[in-house]
Design a protein around this motif. Sequence first.
Motif, PDB file in Angstrom:
ATOM      1  N   ILE A 232      28.827  44.354  34.984  1.00 50.66           N
ATOM      2  CA  ILE A 232      29.247  43.204  34.181  1.00 50.66           C
ATOM      3  C   ILE A 232      30.732  42.987  34.414  1.00 50.66           C
ATOM      4  N   ALA A 233      31.111  41.763  34.738  1.00 55.56           N
ATOM      5  CA  ALA A 233      32.529  41.405  34.846  1.00 55.56           C
ATOM      6  C   ALA A 233      32.937  40.637  33.605  1.00 55.56           C
ATOM      7  N   THR A 234      34.058  41.035  33.021  1.00 59.50           N
ATOM      8  CA  THR A 234      34.656  40.304  31.915  1.00 59.50           C
ATOM      9  C   THR A 234      35.891  39.595  32.452  1.00 59.50           C
ATOM     10  N   VAL A 235      35.889  38.276  32.353  1.00 54.28           N
ATOM     11  CA  VAL A 235      36.918  37.452  32.987  1.00 54.28           C
ATOM     12  C   VAL A 235      37.578  36.585  31.922  1.00 54.28           C
ATOM     13  N   SER A 236      38.896  36.495  31.979  1.00 55.86           N
ATOM     14  CA  SER A 236      39.619  35.644  31.035  1.00 55.86           C
ATOM     15  C   SER A 236      40.284  34.498  31.782  1.00 55.86           C
ATOM     16  N   ALA A 237      40.595  33.453  31.063  1.00 57.96           N
ATOM     17  CA  ALA A 237      41.156  32.248  31.666  1.00 57.96           C
ATOM     18  C   ALA A 237      42.508  32.499  32.319  1.00 57.96           C
ATOM     19  N   ASP A 238      43.222  33.542  31.869  1.00 62.70           N
ATOM     20  CA  ASP A 238      44.527  33.827  32.463  1.00 62.70           C
ATOM     21  C   ASP A 238      44.429  34.685  33.713  1.00 62.70           C
ATOM     22  N   GLY A 239      43.190  34.925  34.180  1.00 59.06           N
ATOM     23  CA  GLY A 239      43.019  35.593  35.466  1.00 59.06           C
ATOM     24  C   GLY A 239      42.756  37.076  35.410  1.00 59.06           C
ATOM     25  N   GLN A 240      42.499  37.621  34.249  1.00 58.05           N
ATOM     26  CA  GLN A 240      42.191  39.048  34.153  1.00 58.05           C
ATOM     27  C   GLN A 240      40.718  39.290  34.477  1.00 58.05           C
ATOM     28  N   ARG A 287      42.747  49.156  39.097  1.00 57.78           N
ATOM     29  CA  ARG A 287      43.339  50.062  38.104  1.00 57.78           C
ATOM     30  C   ARG A 287      42.308  50.406  37.019  1.00 57.78           C
ATOM     31  N   GLN A 288      42.100  51.707  36.816  1.00 54.21           N
ATOM     32  CA  GLN A 288      41.198  52.158  35.752  1.00 54.21           C
ATOM     33  C   GLN A 288      41.872  51.933  34.404  1.00 54.21           C
ATOM     34  N   VAL A 289      41.219  51.208  33.505  1.00 53.89           N
ATOM     35  CA  VAL A 289      41.819  50.927  32.200  1.00 53.89           C
ATOM     36  C   VAL A 289      41.089  51.627  31.063  1.00 53.89           C
ATOM     37  N   ALA A 290      39.865  52.103  31.332  1.00 55.27           N
ATOM     38  CA  ALA A 290      39.089  52.852  30.350  1.00 55.27           C
ATOM     39  C   ALA A 290      37.893  53.437  31.090  1.00 55.27           C
ATOM     40  N   ALA A 291      37.108  54.242  30.391  1.00 56.75           N
ATOM     41  CA  ALA A 291      35.908  54.781  31.024  1.00 56.75           C
ATOM     42  C   ALA A 291      34.982  53.640  31.442  1.00 56.75           C
ATOM     43  N   ALA A 295      40.183  47.251  36.156  1.00 56.40           N
ATOM     44  CA  ALA A 295      40.831  45.943  36.306  1.00 56.40           C
ATOM     45  C   ALA A 295      41.120  45.679  37.774  1.00 56.40           C
ATOM     46  N   VAL A 296      40.956  44.434  38.176  1.00 58.79           N
ATOM     47  CA  VAL A 296      41.259  44.004  39.548  1.00 58.79           C
ATOM     48  C   VAL A 296      42.277  42.879  39.461  1.00 58.79           C
ATOM     49  N   GLU A 297      43.364  43.011  40.211  1.00 57.00           N
ATOM     50  CA  GLU A 297      44.463  42.042  40.155  1.00 57.00           C
ATOM     51  C   GLU A 297      44.949  41.738  41.567  1.00 57.00           C
ATOM     52  N   GLY A 298      45.754  40.695  41.679  1.00 56.80           N
ATOM     53  CA  GLY A 298      46.493  40.429  42.908  1.00 56.80           C
ATOM     54  C   GLY A 298      45.756  39.697  44.005  1.00 56.80           C
TER      55      GLY A 298
END
Length: 449
Positions: A232-240, A287-291, A295-298
């Motif tokens: 499951i991907a959780t995506v926000s409007a600001d690009g997270q 980047r691992q943010v929790a179990a 997160a994927v960025e850039g």
Amino acid sequence: MTKTVHIGCGAGFANDRPDAALALANDLAGRDGQRFLFFELLAERTLAEAQLRRLHDADSGYAARLFEFLEPVLETCLDAGIPIISNGGAANPAAAARRLRQHLQGTRHAAARIACVLGDDLLARDIDLQQWLPAPLDGEVVSVNVYTGAEGITQALGEGADIVLCGRVADPCLAVGPLRHAFGWQADDWDHLALATTVGHLLECCTQVTGGYFAHPGLKDVPDPANPGCPIATVSADGQIIIGKAAGTGGCVTEQTVKEQLLYEVHDPAAYLTPDVTLDLSQARVRQVAADQVAVEGVRGHPRPARLKGLVGLRGKWFAEAEISYAGPGALARAALARDILLQRSARLAPRLTPWIDLIGVASLFNDRAGQWLDARLAQAQQVQDVRVRISFIDRDKTLLERLLLDAESLYTNGPAGGGGVRRYLSESLSTASFLIERDQVQQYVEWF
């Protein structure tokens, strides 16, 4: 408050596990925000196989197991307002939509809106394929499809579709369409389309990103590998982007699993070509943010390619293989002798054919047609006591191949000693040829059922 979208993938190929998607649907149903579920059910030869079924039955031609995936999650998703998107329409999305409409009749979801995204299938069009092909085709054309983009999915969802059935849209588009619809991203918003394509690319192979294809005992151990959860991907409007998995399932989501899937099948990380955008992963950060939360960025996006990839499915040849086992003392020597006999016999019966021959357990995946790897391995593997000989051919002459398979079975009585467990298999061989076509030659459109 930042808008959040949750999108899950319930299948990564046509013969994935339908039962895994139910946990995914239940997880999505319990989340806040917009939610979508997609099934990715096509591979390169799947369309040719589907088109052959359609030629025999006009009401067939969609992914053979499409309804095994749809039916268990339909009620949960429709009750929760979770649109379902799939390329499982394959060679005949309209037939799949008609069957789905019939399935829903008499239920409380009889009015569910079903859309088909069409236009990828060029088989019925009177076009000169050769103008786009780099070489003449070797076989009878049974399918011609173009990898189209997310525009039709975006349109269908915008017009209220509960279920969207597609033909050959590119795999990441199954996420790009929902994210474009949810956030209102435009067709030339390259960075946002890159973000959406990254989501689709990470999810499209389903449990590969949650530890399935990643597992390697002692090196890359995965919890409960018999039951990896759908991603499951959780995506926000600001690009997270946060990649996770369905609650209460096995597998794992780590920096390593995400990195492997991020680079899977990517020819150029700085310019991964898709119908919607040219994706630049060269500066991506994981980047691992929790179990089980990464997160994927850039990621960045550049203008989409001027041409689209097309795929031709071809028939006209047959694939034949035969196997026989040797076990116990001297098994390898007997198997090697069987190999030599088969090579001599096939050279006599079919001199124009070059068979592929393996000694499974000694040299198969690392084998080569000339047998050089096998010859080198024979000297190193004399203690092997369980060997299976496999010989295979591809040709247009079905009768000749049947004769070669029967000749291989004759090893039972003609030696060497102790051969058993013969298996013969003959099937139609489908091949593919790819081409590039100008974008304006392909018109995607939506039909309602």
